[in-house]
Design a protein around this motif. Structure first.
Motif, mmCIF file in Angstrom:
data_model
loop_
_atom_site.group_PDB
_atom_site.id
_atom_site.type_symbol
_atom_site.label_atom_id
_atom_site.label_comp_id
_atom_site.label_asym_id
_atom_site.label_seq_id
_atom_site.Cartn_x
_atom_site.Cartn_y
_atom_site.Cartn_z
ATOM 1 N N LEU A 23 22.418 16.890 29.397
ATOM 2 C CA LEU A 23 22.165 17.667 27.803
ATOM 3 C C LEU A 23 20.851 17.975 28.351
ATOM 4 N N SER A 24 20.643 19.417 29.466
ATOM 5 C CA SER A 24 19.426 19.864 29.274
ATOM 6 C C SER A 24 19.322 21.055 30.581
ATOM 7 N N PHE A 25 19.277 22.603 30.117
ATOM 8 C CA PHE A 25 19.367 23.353 30.705
ATOM 9 C C PHE A 25 18.283 23.416 32.139
ATOM 10 N N LYS A 26 17.023 22.713 31.447
ATOM 11 C CA LYS A 26 16.065 23.063 33.360
ATOM 12 C C LYS A 26 16.733 21.773 33.722
ATOM 13 N N LEU A 27 17.154 20.395 33.230
ATOM 14 C CA LEU A 27 17.333 19.241 34.885
ATOM 15 C C LEU A 27 18.857 20.585 35.633
ATOM 16 N N ALA A 28 19.541 21.151 34.795
ATOM 17 C CA ALA A 28 20.461 21.822 35.033
ATOM 18 C C ALA A 28 20.431 22.653 36.330
ATOM 19 N N SER A 29 19.437 23.697 35.140
ATOM 20 C CA SER A 29 18.287 24.211 36.371
ATOM 21 C C SER A 29 18.404 24.191 38.188
ATOM 22 N N THR A 30 17.737 22.396 37.997
ATOM 23 C CA THR A 30 16.966 21.807 39.214
ATOM 24 C C THR A 30 18.548 21.798 39.857
ATOM 25 N N GLU A 31 19.661 20.861 39.123
ATOM 26 C CA GLU A 31 20.755 20.541 40.053
ATOM 27 C C GLU A 31 21.458 21.826 40.760
ATOM 28 N N LEU A 32 21.494 22.759 40.427
ATOM 29 C CA LEU A 32 22.123 24.074 40.722
ATOM 30 C C LEU A 32 21.302 25.449 41.443
ATOM 31 N N ASN A 33 19.838 24.780 41.331
ATOM 32 C CA ASN A 33 19.102 25.798 42.496
ATOM 33 C C ASN A 33 18.889 27.319 42.032
ATOM 34 N N VAL A 34 18.571 27.158 40.245
ATOM 35 C CA VAL A 34 18.329 28.249 39.857
ATOM 36 C C VAL A 34 17.049 28.389 39.118
ATOM 37 N N THR A 35 17.063 29.750 37.540
ATOM 38 C CA THR A 35 16.018 29.231 37.142
ATOM 39 C C THR A 35 16.519 28.637 35.604
ATOM 40 N N PRO A 36 15.922 28.164 34.534
ATOM 41 C CA PRO A 36 15.852 27.363 33.140
ATOM 42 C C PRO A 36 17.126 29.193 32.993
ATOM 43 N N ALA A 37 16.223 29.867 32.773
ATOM 44 C CA ALA A 37 16.712 31.421 32.309
ATOM 45 C C ALA A 37 18.742 31.945 32.300
ATOM 46 N N ALA A 38 18.127 31.547 34.276
ATOM 47 C CA ALA A 38 19.888 31.703 34.624
ATOM 48 C C ALA A 38 20.403 31.338 33.706
ATOM 49 N N VAL A 39 20.656 30.074 33.663
ATOM 50 C CA VAL A 39 21.857 29.147 33.636
ATOM 51 C C VAL A 39 21.593 28.904 31.734
ATOM 52 N N SER A 40 20.708 29.512 30.731
ATOM 53 C CA SER A 40 20.738 30.055 29.872
ATOM 54 C C SER A 40 21.586 31.286 29.469
ATOM 55 N N HIS A 41 21.329 32.210 30.383
ATOM 56 C CA HIS A 41 21.858 33.644 30.300
ATOM 57 C C HIS A 41 23.618 33.087 30.617
ATOM 58 N N ARG A 42 23.837 32.232 31.320
ATOM 59 C CA ARG A 42 25.637 31.935 31.680
ATOM 60 C C ARG A 42 25.938 31.447 30.793
ATOM 61 N N ILE A 43 24.793 30.845 30.263
ATOM 62 C CA ILE A 43 25.814 29.883 28.977
ATOM 63 C C ILE A 43 25.848 30.815 27.819
ATOM 64 N N LYS A 44 25.053 31.238 27.423
ATOM 65 C CA LYS A 44 25.450 32.601 26.022
ATOM 66 C C LYS A 44 26.108 33.135 27.017
ATOM 67 N N ALA A 45 26.633 33.788 28.060
ATOM 68 C CA ALA A 45 27.579 34.365 28.309
ATOM 69 C C ALA A 45 28.823 33.959 28.058
ATOM 70 N N LEU A 46 29.065 32.772 28.407
ATOM 71 C CA LEU A 46 30.061 31.616 28.219
ATOM 72 C C LEU A 46 30.944 31.563 26.963
ATOM 73 N N GLU A 47 29.496 31.682 25.751
ATOM 74 C CA GLU A 47 29.350 31.330 24.740
ATOM 75 C C GLU A 47 30.270 32.157 24.020
ATOM 76 N N HIS A 48 29.844 34.036 24.492
ATOM 77 C CA HIS A 48 30.145 34.868 23.778
ATOM 78 C C HIS A 48 31.588 34.821 23.693
ATOM 79 N N GLU A 49 32.096 35.106 25.236
ATOM 80 C CA GLU A 49 33.615 35.366 25.868
ATOM 81 C C GLU A 49 33.958 33.619 24.477
#
Length: 290
Positions: A23-49
């Motif tokens: 329940l956190s983009f920031k914690l997800a980014s740390t777990e996946l070793n990417v930036t929070p912006a990258a997490v947000s971008h991917r989720i927005k793309a998924l929501e768009h699809e």
């Protein structure tokens, strides 16, 4: 040629699962070793699809929408199945050993003391114990639980189903003049509240014996072994499973404070996971028999 599965990007799904679980983009980014912006971008793309929102964005964090919750549950089930298969494949190179998960208390009080006898009868079988107090018991052949074995999808073996006693030291009993059930109502009681194990507690025990809830001071702990140690140190009375605490009762480190008792509402049972080898089943049958 059409695709066999109607799936969005697997990378987007993995990113969503991490964000939904935390329940956190920031914690997800740390777990996946990417930036929070990258997490947000991917989720927005998924929501768009998918054509709808998966998260409600709030000032203090995010929460799942109804669609997000549905997708998260489905992904968790799928990932758990994949994880189980991967673990099974990785462990195929050595199926002579047996892995078994148990809580700290179950391992220390019941399982470990029995291993010497098993190894004497079956010296070629190696046993690996995993302490898993969260009861998730993943990636093992066997696991021990306290609860309803009928609720399991896997095969089970009941280990023991015994009596729950009010225990304390002889010094504690003398100090508080404990001789009958009513004497326990106002004495210090030790409560074990682990948050994950459905341990029977004092209010249930008193209710079964048609007594009101206790009024004395309480000591609340989240580890059963520590609860037992506190009882041995004369801090208070503790509930004990007769079959689990044979050594404590035999040595009189703890004694029944009153003759009243409650049959355990649940047994301790062994779960045989789908990955269990022939040696694991051999060990399971031996534990259930002994």
């Amino acid at each position: 040629m059409s695709k066999p599965y109607d799936l969005p990007s697997l990378g987007d799904l993995a990113c969503f699962e991490a964000a939904a679980r935390n329940l956190s983009f920031k914690l997800a980014s740390t777990e996946l070793n990417v930036t929070p912006a990258a997490v947000s971008h991917r989720i927005k793309a998924l929501e768009h699809e998918l054509g709808q929102a998966l998260f409600n964005r709030q000032y203090r964090g995010v929460e799942l929408t109804e669609a997000g919750a549905l997708l998260f549950v489905s992904l968790q089930r799928g990932f758990e199945t994949i994880s189980e298969s991967v673990t099974r494949i990785r462990s195929r190179h050595d199926r002579t050993g047996v892995s078994i998960a148990a809580t700290t208390a179950m391992s220390g009080l019941w399982l470990t003391p029995r291993l010497a006898a098993f190894w004497k009868a079956h010296p070629g079988v190696a046993i690996s114990q995993l302490i898993q107090d969260d009861q998730k018991a993943q990636g093992v052949d066997l696991s021990i639980h306290y609860g309803d074995p009928e609720a399991e999808d896997d095969e089970t073996r009941v280990l023991f189903h015994d009596r729950i006693l009010a225990l304390g030291t002889e010094q504690f009993a003398r100090s508080y003049g404990i001789a009958r059930l009513a004497d326990l109502s106002d004495v210090p009681l030790i409560h074990t509240q682990s948050g994950v194990n459905p341990y029977t507690e004092w209010p249930e025990w008193f209710a079964y014996l048609d007594r009101p809830a206790p009024r004395g001071p309480g000591f609340f702990l989240n580890n059963y072994l520590i609860s037992l140690q506190a009882a041995e140190d004369h801090v208070g009375a503790v509930l004990g499973w007769e079959g689990l605490l044979g050594s404590h009762l035999g040595s009189r480190r703890l004694v029944p404070l009153v003759p009243d008792e409650m049959p355990s509402p649940h047994p301790f049972y062994l779960r045989i996971h789908g990955r269990a080898s022939a040696n694991a089943r051999l060990f399971a049958d031996w534990l259930a028999e002994h």
